[in-house]
Write a protein that holds these residues in place. Sequence first.
Motif, short mmCIF file in Angstrom:
data_model
loop_
_atom_site.label_atom_id
_atom_site.label_comp_id
_atom_site.label_asym_id
_atom_site.label_seq_id
_atom_site.Cartn_x
_atom_site.Cartn_y
_atom_site.Cartn_z
N VAL A 92 0.86 -1.18 0.00
CA VAL A 92 0.00 0.00 0.00
C VAL A 92 0.90 1.23 0.00
CG1 VAL A 92 -1.77 1.28 1.23
CG2 VAL A 92 -1.81 -1.21 1.24
N PRO A 93 0.82 2.08 -1.03
CA PRO A 93 1.68 3.27 -1.10
C PRO A 93 1.45 4.20 0.08
CG PRO A 93 0.58 2.86 -3.20
CD PRO A 93 -0.06 1.95 -2.20
N GLU A 94 2.51 4.80 0.58
CA GLU A 94 2.43 5.66 1.75
C GLU A 94 1.55 6.88 1.50
OE1 GLU A 94 5.31 8.17 4.83
OE2 GLU A 94 6.19 6.91 3.26
N GLU A 95 1.53 7.39 0.27
CA GLU A 95 0.75 8.60 0.00
C GLU A 95 -0.76 8.38 0.21
OE1 GLU A 95 2.01 6.82 -4.06
OE2 GLU A 95 2.92 7.25 -2.10
N ILE A 96 -1.18 7.12 0.19
CA ILE A 96 -2.60 6.83 0.42
C ILE A 96 -2.95 6.92 1.90
CG2 ILE A 96 -4.36 5.01 0.24
CD1 ILE A 96 -3.10 4.10 -2.31
N PHE A 97 -1.94 6.67 2.77
CA PHE A 97 -2.21 6.64 4.21
C PHE A 97 -2.85 7.93 4.69
CE2 PHE A 97 1.52 3.48 5.12
CZ PHE A 97 0.82 2.49 4.46
N SER A 98 -2.25 9.05 4.33
CA SER A 98 -2.74 10.33 4.84
C SER A 98 -4.16 10.60 4.38
CB SER A 98 -1.82 11.47 4.40
OG SER A 98 -1.79 11.58 2.98
N LYS A 99 -4.49 10.21 3.15
CA LYS A 99 -5.84 10.42 2.62
C LYS A 99 -6.86 9.55 3.37
CE LYS A 99 -4.13 11.62 -2.00
NZ LYS A 99 -4.12 11.25 -3.44
N SER A 157 -2.19 -6.53 6.22
CA SER A 157 -0.78 -6.89 6.38
C SER A 157 0.13 -6.09 5.45
CB SER A 157 -0.58 -8.39 6.13
OG SER A 157 -0.97 -8.73 4.80
N SER A 158 -0.46 -5.49 4.43
CA SER A 158 0.34 -4.69 3.49
C SER A 158 0.56 -3.27 3.98
CB SER A 158 -0.37 -4.65 2.13
OG SER A 158 -0.57 -5.95 1.61
N VAL A 159 -0.07 -2.91 5.09
CA VAL A 159 0.14 -1.59 5.68
C VAL A 159 1.31 -1.70 6.65
CG1 VAL A 159 -0.84 0.20 7.18
CG2 VAL A 159 -2.26 -0.88 5.41
N ASP A 160 2.41 -1.05 6.31
CA ASP A 160 3.62 -1.08 7.12
C ASP A 160 3.44 -0.17 8.33
OD1 ASP A 160 6.17 -0.73 8.24
OD2 ASP A 160 7.15 -1.12 6.32
N ALA A 161 3.50 -0.76 9.53
CA ALA A 161 3.28 0.02 10.75
C ALA A 161 4.31 1.13 10.91
CB ALA A 161 3.31 -0.90 11.97
N ARG A 162 5.53 0.92 10.42
CA ARG A 162 6.57 1.94 10.56
C ARG A 162 6.24 3.19 9.76
NH1 ARG A 162 11.47 -1.76 8.73
NH2 ARG A 162 9.77 -2.34 7.31
N MET A 163 5.58 3.01 8.61
CA MET A 163 5.17 4.17 7.83
C MET A 163 3.83 4.72 8.31
SD MET A 163 6.30 3.38 3.89
CE MET A 163 5.34 1.87 3.73
N ALA A 164 2.92 3.82 8.65
CA ALA A 164 1.57 4.24 9.04
C ALA A 164 1.56 5.01 10.36
CB ALA A 164 0.65 3.03 9.13
N HIS A 176 -7.74 -2.36 20.12
CA HIS A 176 -6.94 -3.53 20.47
C HIS A 176 -5.97 -3.86 19.33
CE1 HIS A 176 -6.93 -7.85 22.33
NE2 HIS A 176 -5.79 -7.21 22.44
N ARG A 177 -6.43 -3.74 18.11
CA ARG A 177 -5.56 -4.05 16.96
C ARG A 177 -4.50 -2.99 16.76
NH1 ARG A 177 -11.00 -6.19 13.98
NH2 ARG A 177 -10.80 -8.35 14.71
N ILE A 178 -4.83 -1.74 17.04
CA ILE A 178 -3.82 -0.68 16.99
C ILE A 178 -2.73 -0.97 18.02
CG2 ILE A 178 -3.39 1.77 17.49
CD1 ILE A 178 -6.09 2.41 16.22
N TYR A 179 -3.14 -1.37 19.22
CA TYR A 179 -2.18 -1.70 20.28
C TYR A 179 -1.25 -2.82 19.82
CZ TYR A 179 -0.34 -2.67 24.93
OH TYR A 179 0.50 -2.87 26.01
N ALA A 180 -1.82 -3.82 19.17
CA ALA A 180 -1.02 -4.96 18.73
C ALA A 180 -0.07 -4.59 17.59
CB ALA A 180 -1.95 -6.09 18.29
N LYS A 181 -0.51 -3.72 16.70
CA LYS A 181 0.27 -3.43 15.48
C LYS A 181 1.31 -2.34 15.70
CE LYS A 181 -0.23 -2.94 10.51
NZ LYS A 181 -1.10 -3.38 9.42
N PHE A 182 0.97 -1.32 16.49
CA PHE A 182 1.84 -0.17 16.64
C PHE A 182 2.49 -0.20 18.03
CE2 PHE A 182 -1.36 1.00 13.54
CZ PHE A 182 -0.63 1.62 12.54
N MET A 183 3.63 -0.87 18.12
CA MET A 183 4.31 -0.99 19.41
C MET A 183 4.71 0.36 19.97
SD MET A 183 6.68 -4.40 18.94
CE MET A 183 7.18 -4.31 20.64
#
Length: 262
Positions: free
Chosen positions: A6-13, A65-72, A104-111
Amino acid sequence: DGGAHVPEEIFSKIVKMISANLFRSLPPRPEDYTVELDDDDLKPEPCWPHIQVVYELLNRFILCSSVDARMAKKYVTQDFIRKLIGLFESDDIREREYLKNILHRIYAKFMVHRAFIRRCIKEMFLTVTYEKNASYNGLAEVLEILASIINGFALPLKKEHVDNLVNVLIPLHKVRGLEKFHRQLFFCVHHYVEKDKNSAVVLVNGIIKLWPINNSSKQVLLLQELEEIVDLTLNDQVFEYYMAPLITHLGKCLESPHFQVV
């Protein structure tokens, strides 16, 4: 979620659209609002068909799973999370259920956000405990999240986690609307005792200290909780450390005029 990046530019939108549709002022509480109101008595969200679609998108976005937590994480910020937690005030149980699963899923994905989420949960509980007109909406759902978090704590327990038991979870037992969230609260303290049997000492002493003198229905709930704690620790040495005050307290309960307490 087909595995494509998933391209990072889509995240902000996506986050901007979700924020614009979810983050809103909730209706003020009626003057005759009481904690005794059931969920059936509360007004459902009139825009739910629209809002549900947005929640479903957010849920899939976090799960993808295609959303990279480090970028998101640059877009799923602390401000975004705080506003999301604020929506637990909603009267609509359907909305709170979505919020529970998503947080709960945010907690799990974004350490990187875990400590912040625990801090927000702590603030929510302290508000309910010490502010007179605080809403109990979302408390049961957030306690469910916390129970899962506690279950994942490593041993030995960090000072932060022990302090939260003593200063946050135990005082919740004195809240007027305890029956609305006691089952979820008990799951939390149960996990503490399972993790560290020594937690039982501070827990039993704390419950005895906060004993509701004139509320027999709350006494029954707390007696059930004490029974479960004893079952967990009866064969451990720690039982000796709280046995005396517990037996003294149970002796006083035998004098209660309420048959269920006796």
